[in-house]
Write a protein that holds these residues in place. Structure first.
Motif, PDB file in Angstrom:
ATOM      1  N   LEU A 163     -54.823 -83.813  41.054  1.00 28.44           N
ATOM      2  CA  LEU A 163     -55.798 -83.930  42.144  1.00 28.44           C
ATOM      3  C   LEU A 163     -56.768 -85.071  41.878  1.00 28.44           C
ATOM      4  CD1 LEU A 163     -57.064 -82.808  44.763  1.00 28.44           C
ATOM      5  CD2 LEU A 163     -58.431 -81.288  43.325  1.00 28.44           C
ATOM      6  N   LEU A 164     -57.280 -85.130  40.658  1.00 24.01           N
ATOM      7  CA  LEU A 164     -58.207 -86.216  40.308  1.00 24.01           C
ATOM      8  C   LEU A 164     -57.512 -87.571  40.335  1.00 24.01           C
ATOM      9  CD1 LEU A 164     -60.181 -84.490  37.407  1.00 24.01           C
ATOM     10  CD2 LEU A 164     -60.989 -84.970  39.723  1.00 24.01           C
ATOM     11  N   SER A 165     -56.269 -87.616  39.884  1.00 25.83           N
ATOM     12  CA  SER A 165     -55.534 -88.880  39.909  1.00 25.83           C
ATOM     13  C   SER A 165     -55.343 -89.380  41.333  1.00 25.83           C
ATOM     14  CB  SER A 165     -54.160 -88.712  39.236  1.00 25.83           C
ATOM     15  OG  SER A 165     -54.307 -88.444  37.860  1.00 25.83           O
ATOM     16  N   ALA A 166     -55.068 -88.428  42.266  1.00 25.93           N
ATOM     17  CA  ALA A 166     -54.923 -88.810  43.671  1.00 25.93           C
ATOM     18  C   ALA A 166     -56.237 -89.349  44.222  1.00 25.93           C
ATOM     19  CB  ALA A 166     -54.458 -87.614  44.490  1.00 25.93           C
ATOM     20  N   ALA A 167     -57.360 -88.711  43.847  1.00 21.28           N
ATOM     21  CA  ALA A 167     -58.675 -89.194  44.281  1.00 21.28           C
ATOM     22  C   ALA A 167     -58.972 -90.572  43.698  1.00 21.28           C
ATOM     23  CB  ALA A 167     -59.759 -88.202  43.869  1.00 21.28           C
ATOM     24  N   HIS A 168     -58.633 -90.781  42.434  1.00 22.53           N
ATOM     25  CA  HIS A 168     -58.848 -92.087  41.800  1.00 22.53           C
ATOM     26  C   HIS A 168     -58.055 -93.170  42.532  1.00 22.53           C
ATOM     27  CE1 HIS A 168     -59.639 -89.783  37.788  1.00 22.53           C
ATOM     28  NE2 HIS A 168     -60.638 -89.667  38.651  1.00 22.53           N
ATOM     29  N   ASP A 169     -56.821 -92.818  42.926  1.00 23.18           N
ATOM     30  CA  ASP A 169     -55.970 -93.787  43.618  1.00 23.18           C
ATOM     31  C   ASP A 169     -56.569 -94.165  44.972  1.00 23.18           C
ATOM     32  OD1 ASP A 169     -53.447 -95.289  43.979  1.00 23.18           O
ATOM     33  OD2 ASP A 169     -53.067 -93.786  45.537  1.00 23.18           O
ATOM     34  N   ILE A 170     -57.103 -93.183  45.696  1.00 22.86           N
ATOM     35  CA  ILE A 170     -57.744 -93.459  46.994  1.00 22.86           C
ATOM     36  C   ILE A 170     -58.932 -94.397  46.813  1.00 22.86           C
ATOM     37  CG2 ILE A 170     -59.077 -92.416  48.871  1.00 22.86           C
ATOM     38  CD1 ILE A 170     -57.275 -89.915  48.532  1.00 22.86           C
ATOM     39  N   ILE A 171     -59.743 -94.147  45.780  1.00 26.43           N
ATOM     40  CA  ILE A 171     -60.920 -94.988  45.512  1.00 26.43           C
ATOM     41  C   ILE A 171     -60.511 -96.429  45.254  1.00 26.43           C
ATOM     42  CG2 ILE A 171     -62.794 -95.422  43.857  1.00 26.43           C
ATOM     43  CD1 ILE A 171     -62.906 -92.314  43.501  1.00 26.43           C
ATOM     44  N   ARG A 172     -59.472 -96.591  44.454  1.00 25.77           N
ATOM     45  CA  ARG A 172     -59.031 -97.950  44.107  1.00 25.77           C
ATOM     46  C   ARG A 172     -58.407 -98.657  45.308  1.00 25.77           C
ATOM     47  NH1 ARG A 172     -57.142 -95.085  39.163  1.00 25.77           N
ATOM     48  NH2 ARG A 172     -58.563 -95.661  37.473  1.00 25.77           N
ATOM     49  N   ALA A 198     -56.224 -67.383  35.293  1.00 22.52           N
ATOM     50  CA  ALA A 198     -55.514 -68.620  35.605  1.00 22.52           C
ATOM     51  C   ALA A 198     -54.718 -69.082  34.392  1.00 22.52           C
ATOM     52  CB  ALA A 198     -56.508 -69.691  36.025  1.00 22.52           C
ATOM     53  N   ASP A 199     -53.551 -69.633  34.628  1.00 22.33           N
ATOM     54  CA  ASP A 199     -52.734 -70.238  33.586  1.00 22.33           C
ATOM     55  C   ASP A 199     -53.335 -71.607  33.283  1.00 22.33           C
ATOM     56  OD1 ASP A 199     -50.776 -71.780  32.239  1.00 22.33           O
ATOM     57  OD2 ASP A 199     -49.169 -70.539  33.068  1.00 22.33           O
ATOM     58  N   THR A 200     -53.798 -71.802  32.050  1.00 22.61           N
ATOM     59  CA  THR A 200     -54.487 -73.056  31.706  1.00 22.61           C
ATOM     60  C   THR A 200     -53.592 -74.273  31.893  1.00 22.61           C
ATOM     61  OG1 THR A 200     -53.907 -72.735  29.370  1.00 22.61           O
ATOM     62  CG2 THR A 200     -56.079 -71.954  30.090  1.00 22.61           C
ATOM     63  N   ARG A 201     -52.286 -74.104  31.676  1.00 22.47           N
ATOM     64  CA  ARG A 201     -51.377 -75.247  31.857  1.00 22.47           C
ATOM     65  C   ARG A 201     -51.275 -75.631  33.325  1.00 22.47           C
ATOM     66  NH1 ARG A 201     -46.400 -72.687  28.701  1.00 22.47           N
ATOM     67  NH2 ARG A 201     -47.233 -70.935  29.904  1.00 22.47           N
ATOM     68  N   ARG A 202     -51.251 -74.614  34.198  1.00 21.79           N
ATOM     69  CA  ARG A 202     -51.212 -74.912  35.634  1.00 21.79           C
ATOM     70  C   ARG A 202     -52.519 -75.568  36.087  1.00 21.79           C
ATOM     71  NH1 ARG A 202     -47.310 -75.082  39.334  1.00 21.79           N
ATOM     72  NH2 ARG A 202     -48.503 -73.890  40.879  1.00 21.79           N
ATOM     73  N   VAL A 203     -53.638 -75.053  35.589  1.00 24.05           N
ATOM     74  CA  VAL A 203     -54.932 -75.643  35.936  1.00 24.05           C
ATOM     75  C   VAL A 203     -54.974 -77.098  35.490  1.00 24.05           C
ATOM     76  CG1 VAL A 203     -57.416 -75.577  35.531  1.00 24.05           C
ATOM     77  CG2 VAL A 203     -56.160 -73.445  35.894  1.00 24.05           C
ATOM     78  N   ASP A 204     -54.532 -77.366  34.266  1.00 24.96           N
ATOM     79  CA  ASP A 204     -54.520 -78.731  33.740  1.00 24.96           C
ATOM     80  C   ASP A 204     -53.679 -79.646  34.631  1.00 24.96           C
ATOM     81  OD1 ASP A 204     -54.726 -80.938  31.811  1.00 24.96           O
ATOM     82  OD2 ASP A 204     -52.647 -80.443  31.321  1.00 24.96           O
ATOM     83  N   THR A 205     -52.482 -79.189  34.989  1.00 23.13           N
ATOM     84  CA  THR A 205     -51.583 -80.004  35.814  1.00 23.13           C
ATOM     85  C   THR A 205     -52.173 -80.267  37.190  1.00 23.13           C
ATOM     86  OG1 THR A 205     -49.615 -79.180  34.669  1.00 23.13           O
ATOM     87  CG2 THR A 205     -49.305 -80.102  36.876  1.00 23.13           C
ATOM     88  N   LEU A 206     -52.623 -79.208  37.858  1.00 21.11           N
ATOM     89  CA  LEU A 206     -53.098 -79.344  39.232  1.00 21.11           C
ATOM     90  C   LEU A 206     -54.379 -80.169  39.317  1.00 21.11           C
ATOM     91  CD1 LEU A 206     -52.425 -75.693  40.453  1.00 21.11           C
ATOM     92  CD2 LEU A 206     -51.097 -77.725  40.995  1.00 21.11           C
TER      93      LEU A 206
END
Length: 285
Positions: free
Chosen positions: A46-55, A34-42
């Motif tokens: 994904l976590l930011s989207a989950a955080h937004d749903i929670i809020r 895996a490309d670490t930069r792609r993993v970091d971005t994705l």
């Protein structure tokens, strides 16, 4: 593999375990770093989207604990391949094939098994002597985007039986029932004799079923043929073909139906069953 799925274990967990093992085998065969930069971005997005749903929805601790419990149970049931292929894969496929010029593709799903029996251009899929269902002749031609016939193209096909079950994922079915790899003739043509599959519900006795019930959804997939079509120098296409008039074409739980993938079989010329012609056009690789 069929020995591991018995009459007593015809459950979502048994099907999930088989799907998980198939996926692991595929990963071992085609693992890539895996490309670490792609993993970091994705993962970050994904976590930011989950955080937004929670809020936005003011998630409670009771709901959070219910989510944790459900996620754990999905793993215990072996249903991650089912969950991901039903609710996420159609968008991955859309993005992966947005530049395709030839025939339309759609999701692979969790029930593909490689190395199905090799069959000639005019073939009958392996099936039981008393296989239930309407006989179906599925025929067509494989060409390149420039119209060149693709001699010897491989047409892998698999589908559920008349009860909605797949071989190697359900009890009592012969190992390669309704699965085969057909080699097209010198003009790229193929004729496949099989039976028309039935609509089916994805397994509902496991974690995915509990999600469906909790959300008030249905669990149905329309009847479909699965196919992988390939030829040297061309891009493999993975697709599913559906049937006109199926009540779940418009509300497939996996959101995988496209207008170009709907078949409308007519009476067979032989007088027995139905037949339909569908041609595949492959992009050059």
């Amino acid at each position: 593999m069929t020995d591991t799925v018995t009459e007593q274990s015809a459950t979502a967990a048994a099907s999930g375990a088989a799907a998980t093992e198939q996926f692991r085998s595929k990963q071992r065969a085609g693992a890539a770093d895996a490309d670490t930069r792609r993993v970091d971005t994705l993962v970050t997005e994904l976590l930011s989207a989950a955080h937004d749903i929670i809020r936005r929805h003011h998630l409670s601790y009771a709901e959070y604990d219910a989510l944790k419990s459900w996620l754990i149970k999905v793993g215990e049931d072996g249903e991650w391949p089912l969950f991901l292929d039903v609710w996420l894969e159609h968008v991955v496929e859309e993005v992966a094939n947005e530049d395709r010029e030839g025939s339309k593709g759609t999701i692979e799903g969790p029930y593909y098994v490689p190395d199905a029996p090799a069959l000639p251009a005019d073939a009958t899929l392996p099936m039981r002597a008393d296989e239930a269902g309407t006989p179906l002749l599925f025929q067509g031609r494989v060409t390149s985007v420039d119209g060149t016939p693709l001699a010897g193209a491989a047409v892998e096909i698999w589908h559920a039986d008349d009860d909605g079950y797949y071989s190697q994922f359900a009890p009592s079915l012969p190992e390669w029932n309704l699965r085969g790899t057909v080699t097209a003739d010198d003009t790229g043509r193929f004729r496949i004799h099989t039976v028309q599959p039935a609509p089916y519900q994805i397994p509902t006795d496991g974690s995915c079923g509990r999600l469906i019930a909790a959300a008030g959804w249905h669990a149905w997939r329309p009847a479909h043929l699965h196919l992988k079509v390939s030829a040297p120098g061309h891009r493999l296409i993975t697709t599913q073909l559906y049937f006109q008039g199926d009540e779940h074409v418009a509300d497939d739980i996996a959101s995988a139906v496209k207008p170009e993938l709907i078949l409308d079989p007519g009476p067979a010329v032989s007088g027995t069953g139905r037949e339909v012609t569908y041609d595949f056009v492959l992009d050059k690789g």
